[in-house]
Design a protein around this motif. Structure first.
Motif, PDB file in Angstrom:
ATOM      1  N   GLU A 340      24.934  36.340  23.680  1.00  0.00           N
ATOM      2  CA  GLU A 340      25.817  35.173  23.864  1.00  0.00           C
ATOM      3  C   GLU A 340      27.167  35.384  23.179  1.00  0.00           C
ATOM      4  OE1 GLU A 340      23.582  31.488  22.804  1.00  0.00           O
ATOM      5  OE2 GLU A 340      21.949  32.942  22.707  1.00  0.00           O
ATOM      6  N   VAL A 341      27.888  36.335  23.704  1.00  0.00           N
ATOM      7  CA  VAL A 341      29.199  36.697  23.140  1.00  0.00           C
ATOM      8  C   VAL A 341      30.154  35.503  23.258  1.00  0.00           C
ATOM      9  CG1 VAL A 341      31.187  38.220  23.518  1.00  0.00           C
ATOM     10  CG2 VAL A 341      28.853  39.142  23.647  1.00  0.00           C
ATOM     11  N   THR A 342      30.942  35.290  22.211  1.00  0.00           N
ATOM     12  CA  THR A 342      31.913  34.179  22.252  1.00  0.00           C
ATOM     13  C   THR A 342      33.345  34.682  22.441  1.00  0.00           C
ATOM     14  OG1 THR A 342      32.133  34.286  19.855  1.00  0.00           O
ATOM     15  CG2 THR A 342      30.516  32.711  20.749  1.00  0.00           C
ATOM     16  N   GLY A 343      33.569  35.955  22.200  1.00  0.00           N
ATOM     17  CA  GLY A 343      34.930  36.461  22.350  1.00  0.00           C
ATOM     18  C   GLY A 343      34.956  37.984  22.252  1.00  0.00           C
ATOM     19  N   ILE A 344      36.075  38.538  22.690  1.00  0.00           N
ATOM     20  CA  ILE A 344      36.227  39.996  22.733  1.00  0.00           C
ATOM     21  C   ILE A 344      37.307  40.426  21.741  1.00  0.00           C
ATOM     22  CG2 ILE A 344      36.837  41.967  24.242  1.00  0.00           C
ATOM     23  CD1 ILE A 344      34.427  40.528  25.385  1.00  0.00           C
ATOM     24  N   VAL A 345      37.050  41.550  21.091  1.00  0.00           N
ATOM     25  CA  VAL A 345      38.128  42.228  20.350  1.00  0.00           C
ATOM     26  C   VAL A 345      38.392  43.521  21.119  1.00  0.00           C
ATOM     27  CG1 VAL A 345      38.882  43.236  18.170  1.00  0.00           C
ATOM     28  CG2 VAL A 345      37.294  41.294  18.156  1.00  0.00           C
ATOM     29  N   LEU A 346      39.590  43.659  21.617  1.00  0.00           N
ATOM     30  CA  LEU A 346      39.936  44.846  22.408  1.00  0.00           C
ATOM     31  C   LEU A 346      40.685  45.813  21.494  1.00  0.00           C
ATOM     32  CD1 LEU A 346      39.563  45.587  25.405  1.00  0.00           C
ATOM     33  CD2 LEU A 346      41.872  44.745  25.814  1.00  0.00           C
ATOM     34  N   THR A 347      40.016  46.922  21.156  1.00  0.00           N
ATOM     35  CA  THR A 347      40.622  47.851  20.191  1.00  0.00           C
ATOM     36  C   THR A 347      41.305  49.032  20.889  1.00  0.00           C
ATOM     37  OG1 THR A 347      38.544  49.065  20.031  1.00  0.00           O
ATOM     38  CG2 THR A 347      38.920  47.347  18.389  1.00  0.00           C
ATOM     39  N   LYS A 348      42.039  49.769  20.091  1.00  0.00           N
ATOM     40  CA  LYS A 348      42.683  51.028  20.498  1.00  0.00           C
ATOM     41  C   LYS A 348      43.693  50.832  21.630  1.00  0.00           C
ATOM     42  CE  LYS A 348      38.473  53.258  18.921  1.00  0.00           C
ATOM     43  NZ  LYS A 348      37.525  54.335  18.963  1.00  0.00           N
ATOM     44  N   GLY A 366      34.803  35.057  31.939  1.00  0.00           N
ATOM     45  CA  GLY A 366      35.307  33.893  31.208  1.00  0.00           C
ATOM     46  C   GLY A 366      35.205  34.055  29.702  1.00  0.00           C
ATOM     47  N   LEU A 367      35.235  35.310  29.232  1.00  0.00           N
ATOM     48  CA  LEU A 367      35.168  35.562  27.785  1.00  0.00           C
ATOM     49  C   LEU A 367      36.586  35.807  27.264  1.00  0.00           C
ATOM     50  CD1 LEU A 367      32.112  38.007  27.636  1.00  0.00           C
ATOM     51  CD2 LEU A 367      32.211  35.650  26.800  1.00  0.00           C
ATOM     52  N   PRO A 368      37.048  34.989  26.319  1.00  0.00           N
ATOM     53  CA  PRO A 368      38.427  35.175  25.850  1.00  0.00           C
ATOM     54  C   PRO A 368      38.598  36.400  24.958  1.00  0.00           C
ATOM     55  CG  PRO A 368      37.345  33.426  24.607  1.00  0.00           C
ATOM     56  CD  PRO A 368      36.362  33.865  25.659  1.00  0.00           C
ATOM     57  N   ILE A 369      39.677  37.123  25.178  1.00  0.00           N
ATOM     58  CA  ILE A 369      40.050  38.184  24.225  1.00  0.00           C
ATOM     59  C   ILE A 369      40.649  37.439  23.031  1.00  0.00           C
ATOM     60  CG2 ILE A 369      41.394  40.309  23.876  1.00  0.00           C
ATOM     61  CD1 ILE A 369      39.922  40.692  26.441  1.00  0.00           C
ATOM     62  N   LYS A 370      40.051  37.626  21.865  1.00  0.00           N
ATOM     63  CA  LYS A 370      40.533  36.868  20.701  1.00  0.00           C
ATOM     64  C   LYS A 370      41.496  37.675  19.848  1.00  0.00           C
ATOM     65  CE  LYS A 370      37.141  33.358  20.612  1.00  0.00           C
ATOM     66  NZ  LYS A 370      36.611  32.249  19.845  1.00  0.00           N
ATOM     67  N   LEU A 371      41.237  38.964  19.780  1.00  0.00           N
ATOM     68  CA  LEU A 371      42.061  39.813  18.919  1.00  0.00           C
ATOM     69  C   LEU A 371      42.239  41.175  19.590  1.00  0.00           C
ATOM     70  CD1 LEU A 371      40.115  39.033  15.632  1.00  0.00           C
ATOM     71  CD2 LEU A 371      42.482  38.368  16.042  1.00  0.00           C
ATOM     72  N   ALA A 382      46.042  42.017  16.018  1.00  0.00           N
ATOM     73  CA  ALA A 382      46.948  40.950  16.459  1.00  0.00           C
ATOM     74  C   ALA A 382      46.177  39.928  17.278  1.00  0.00           C
ATOM     75  CB  ALA A 382      48.082  41.553  17.300  1.00  0.00           C
ATOM     76  N   PRO A 383      46.634  38.667  17.231  1.00  0.00           N
ATOM     77  CA  PRO A 383      46.032  37.686  18.124  1.00  0.00           C
ATOM     78  C   PRO A 383      46.389  38.043  19.551  1.00  0.00           C
ATOM     79  CG  PRO A 383      47.877  36.724  16.921  1.00  0.00           C
ATOM     80  CD  PRO A 383      47.711  38.113  16.408  1.00  0.00           C
ATOM     81  N   PHE A 384      45.591  37.587  20.490  1.00  0.00           N
ATOM     82  CA  PHE A 384      45.864  37.934  21.886  1.00  0.00           C
ATOM     83  C   PHE A 384      46.620  36.799  22.558  1.00  0.00           C
ATOM     84  CE2 PHE A 384      44.693  38.209  26.409  1.00  0.00           C
ATOM     85  CZ  PHE A 384      45.194  39.474  26.659  1.00  0.00           C
ATOM     86  N   ASP A 385      47.759  37.137  23.141  1.00  0.00           N
ATOM     87  CA  ASP A 385      48.578  36.155  23.840  1.00  0.00           C
ATOM     88  C   ASP A 385      48.696  36.612  25.298  1.00  0.00           C
ATOM     89  OD1 ASP A 385      50.561  34.680  24.979  1.00  0.00           O
ATOM     90  OD2 ASP A 385      52.051  35.011  23.394  1.00  0.00           O
ATOM     91  N   PRO A 386      48.011  35.917  26.229  1.00  0.00           N
ATOM     92  CA  PRO A 386      48.003  36.379  27.620  1.00  0.00           C
ATOM     93  C   PRO A 386      49.402  36.540  28.227  1.00  0.00           C
ATOM     94  CG  PRO A 386      46.383  34.658  27.321  1.00  0.00           C
ATOM     95  CD  PRO A 386      47.150  34.748  26.045  1.00  0.00           C
TER      96      PRO A 386
END
Ligand SMILES: Nc1nc2c(ncn2[C@@H]2O[C@H](COP(=O)(O)OP(=O)(O)OP(=O)(O)O)[C@@H](O)[C@H]2O)c(=O)[nH]1
Length: 400
Positions: A340-348, A366-371, A382-386
């Motif tokens: 039950e993932v609540t958000g994604i951290v997209l690295t590299k 529908g999973l938000p990228i949070k960082l 960094a925070p993610f700003d679409p």
């Protein structure tokens, strides 16, 4: 007298030579392990083991076999721990790493979009070949063929078959922005006195431990008290690695024996955090391939056990290495199903990533990228700003 002088000169030359060799070997080590790599000195800075590993086992259904025995106070420092830590000495350098921008990170994707739009400018309207090029460019930016096809179909529906380049660019930007989900992008914390529990999960080497170090630093700077659960009991060096990040940020780590049940270590840490009044527990977990059923079952158990603790699981962050492209979609699907993932951290994103997978994950699950991770240093998060992301991807602005 003359021979004494010669001996002194020889000693000075020898000392200078030795200092030069030492400096060079430190530089080489940093080259090998990355510019911000902390130097491991073999000490277990900040590490604290739960009192009795065997006393806090969990059944597979997430119920305790017996009460966990917790140490309320961290173990008194040994003489070795009281020595100055090499890792601590590097803190200012790591903290002062200039953050990379998303714009410069996505330059690989922006190149093809820039050349597409510069060609379009000279033409009267978009022709069929250019629609195909647009679709290819979207696919090449890691959005995947399904989403790329949908976007082109939708743009044709909105604009007709031969819009101007300007109209196409505006509609493309608006459409890409609309594909991002509405989920909260801020990390969520418990409004109650319970410690908030943040589980950090993902496949091997995506940057989970590094992200924990970065998030710990961020939360400490916000004035929150943080504890780390060294829940990766599988990989030999993982506990030591998390200890280095903890000592850099001044955070306490609770660890178990190598090979211990990770759910127990995480449960014990949460209970200890509750006892000492910590606000947030960041839980490291072992890297696991989404195809390994037994490891995904272990993850489900970790999630269940954490939910039964006296903390509140407010985030399950899936760390995805952006350079793995479309494989990230499958990771999101399977990990979400298990934990039950609540958000994604997209690295590299500072590497060879093209970034489009961010949009594919958000629109499909529908999973938000949070960082986003933009490097190996403590500040490279960094925070993610679409909007800024789309601008950087399509090249609408140059300095996002
Ligand atoms: N360039 C870059 N490197 C990163 C980033 N995040 C992590 N890394 C590097 O990726 C490598 C793996 O990072 P770890 O934090 O050990 O990854 P992990 O997911 O904990 O690894 P396992 O525990 O083996 O699954 C390290 O060399 C990190 O420095 C990032 O945002 N950018």
């Amino acid at each position: 007298m003359e021979s004494l002088l010669i001996v002194v000169v020889l000693f000075v030359i020898l000392g200078f030579g030795l200092a030069l060799v030492r400096t060079r070997s430190n530089a080489t080590r940093r080259e090998l392990h990355g510019r911000d790599a902390p130097v491991l000195d073999g000490t277990d800075a900040g590490l604290h083991q739960p009192a009795d590993e065997a006393s806090s086992r969990w059944r597979d259904d997430g119920t305790p076999e017996s009460e966990a025995v917790l140490a309320d106070e961290p173990a008194p420092p040994t003489a070795k721990e009281e020595e100055p830590k090499t890792a601590k000495a590097q803190e200012p350098e790591i903290l002062s790493t200039p953050p990379t921008s998303i714009s410069s990170s996505l330059s690989r994707s922006r190149g093809p979009f820039a050349s597409l739009f510069s060609r379009l400018r000279s033409d009267a309207g978009v022709d069929p070949e250019e629609w195909t090029r647009l679709e290819e460019t979207l696919i090449l930016s890691d959005m995947g063929p399904t989403l790329a096809g949908e976007i082109v179909t939708e743009l044709k529906r909105q604009l007709g078959k031969s819009p101007s380049a300007e109209a196409l660019r505006g509609a493309l930007v608006a459409l890409l922005e609309s594909k991002f989900c509405e989920g909260p992008r801020q990390l969520q914390f418990s409004p109650n006195a319970k410690p908030s529990v943040v589980l950090v999960v993902g496949v091997n080497g995506t940057g989970k431990t590094t992200t924990i170090g970065k998030v710990a630093s961020l939360l400490m700077r916000e004035g929150r008290s943080v504890m780390i659960a060294a829940g990766d009991t599988f990989r030999a060096a993982a506990t030591e690695q998390v200890g280095v990040w903890a000592s850099l940020t001044g955070v306490e780590v609770v660890s178990g024996q190598p090979g211990a049940d990770p759910a127990s270590v995480i449960f014990d840490t949460i209970e200890h955090a509750r006892a000492v009044g910590s606000d947030v527990v960041l839980c490291d977990t072992a890297g696991r391939l989404q195809t390994k059923t037994n490891l995904m079952e272990e993850l489900k158990k970790i999630r269940r056990v954490a939910a039964k603790s006296s903390g509140e699981v407010t985030e399950v962050l899936l760390v995805i290495d952006a350079t793995t492209g479309q494989n990230g979609l499958r990771q999101a699907e399977v990990f979400h199903g298990a934990a039950e993932v609540t958000g994604i951290v997209l690295t590299k994103l500072d590497g060879s990533a093209k970034g489009g997978v961010a949009l594919a994950i958000e629109s499909e699950f529908g999973l938000p990228i949070k960082l986003v991770g933009l490097g190996e240093g403590l500040n490279d998060l960094a925070p993610f700003d679409p909007k800024a992301f789309v601008a950087a991807l399509v090249g609408e602005e140059t300095d996002v």
